[in-house]
Design an enzyme around this catalytic site. Sequence first.
Site, mmCIF file in Angstrom:
data_model
loop_
_atom_site.group_PDB
_atom_site.id
_atom_site.type_symbol
_atom_site.label_atom_id
_atom_site.label_comp_id
_atom_site.label_asym_id
_atom_site.label_seq_id
_atom_site.Cartn_x
_atom_site.Cartn_y
_atom_site.Cartn_z
ATOM 1 N N GLY A 116 -35.140 -17.609 -41.172
ATOM 2 C CA GLY A 116 -36.282 -17.868 -40.303
ATOM 3 C C GLY A 116 -36.209 -16.819 -39.210
ATOM 4 C CD GLU A 117 -37.315 -13.665 -35.768
ATOM 5 O OE1 GLU A 117 -37.762 -13.331 -36.882
ATOM 6 O OE2 GLU A 117 -36.547 -12.945 -35.115
ATOM 7 C CB SER A 118 -31.730 -15.864 -35.225
ATOM 8 O OG SER A 118 -31.980 -14.580 -34.713
ATOM 9 C CB CYS A 163 -31.448 -14.525 -43.602
ATOM 10 S SG CYS A 163 -32.242 -12.987 -43.159
ATOM 11 N NE ARG A 182 -32.064 -11.208 -34.321
ATOM 12 C CZ ARG A 182 -33.055 -11.368 -33.444
ATOM 13 N NH1 ARG A 182 -32.828 -11.221 -32.158
ATOM 14 N NH2 ARG A 182 -34.253 -11.684 -33.851
ATOM 15 C CB ILE A 204 -36.942 -11.487 -45.745
ATOM 16 C CG1 ILE A 204 -37.291 -11.717 -47.222
ATOM 17 C CG2 ILE A 204 -38.206 -11.522 -44.884
ATOM 18 C CD1 ILE A 204 -37.872 -13.074 -47.517
ATOM 19 N NE ARG A 205 -38.771 -8.566 -39.034
ATOM 20 C CZ ARG A 205 -38.550 -9.344 -37.966
ATOM 21 N NH1 ARG A 205 -38.644 -10.648 -38.043
ATOM 22 N NH2 ARG A 205 -38.257 -8.795 -36.814
ATOM 23 C CG HIS A 238 -34.011 -15.150 -47.800
ATOM 24 N ND1 HIS A 238 -34.432 -16.211 -47.042
ATOM 25 C CD2 HIS A 238 -33.966 -14.084 -46.973
ATOM 26 C CE1 HIS A 238 -34.637 -15.819 -45.799
ATOM 27 N NE2 HIS A 238 -34.362 -14.522 -45.734
ATOM 28 C CD GLU A 271 -33.974 -18.992 -49.369
ATOM 29 O OE1 GLU A 271 -32.818 -18.605 -49.620
ATOM 30 O OE2 GLU A 271 -34.655 -18.531 -48.434
HETATM 31 N N1 GLN Z 1 -34.867 -11.041 -38.615
HETATM 32 C C1 GLN Z 1 -34.558 -12.432 -38.452
HETATM 33 C C2 GLN Z 1 -33.700 -12.662 -37.210
HETATM 34 O O1 GLN Z 1 -33.267 -11.751 -36.606
HETATM 35 C C3 GLN Z 1 -33.872 -12.991 -39.674
HETATM 36 C C4 GLN Z 1 -34.798 -12.906 -40.862
HETATM 37 C C5 GLN Z 1 -34.595 -13.944 -41.915
HETATM 38 O O2 GLN Z 1 -33.966 -14.984 -41.697
HETATM 39 N N2 GLN Z 1 -35.170 -13.700 -43.052
HETATM 40 O O3 GLN Z 1 -33.470 -13.752 -36.841
#
Ligand code: GLN
Length: 201
Positions: free
Chosen positions: A52-54, A84, A111, A141-142, A177, A179
Amino acid sequence: MTKSAVVRIGVLALQGDFALHARALEKCGVKAVEVRKPVELDQVDGLVMPGGESTTLLKLMDAWDFVPALEKLHGAGKPIFGTCAGLILLAREVESPTQFSLGLIDVTVERNAYGRQRESFEASGTAKLGPDPIQLDMVFIRAPRIRRVGPGVQVLAEHRGEPVMARQDRVLVATFHPELTDSTKVHRYFCDLVERCRAGA
Ligand code: GLN
């Protein structure tokens, strides 16, 4: 609390792709439980912390006072698997920029470390989750990169010679990921760890 017959694995469901983790866990034959409040952690044998987005996850965790409950879960010997952003939250140190983390696995992560062009990509990597090495499809993903691995940490998978999955005792992390692919091998590995810990092994 008496133990239920089924193994129950929580999926932190504050933000991110928790539903697909729950589905992968169910395919492995365990009961997946979406966790939205700290008290719900008392009812699980292990926990997945999804991507997700930390920074957003940190805000939500703070608002719900999740940190002491996660430390308690870890202290009770229950396994935790972070993918992630979940890995970023579990790491000892976070760079780019520095931010709070739980410090439950001795790694340093950077990150969003793949740069703009390759922020998201699919690749194949090598994993050692059993006696023989296997090839795994990995979706990044990112994603963060694991820049340092402490002495107590075992690297379980690599992509282009870099660690992308690692474990320290009961804490498992992946930069990708699992999943999002059809393979349930990574979730199976985590479920086996939870089952062994629950049995007191
Ligand atoms: N870029 C996100 C972060 O820094 C992590 C991305 C992800 O969980 N797919 O939190």
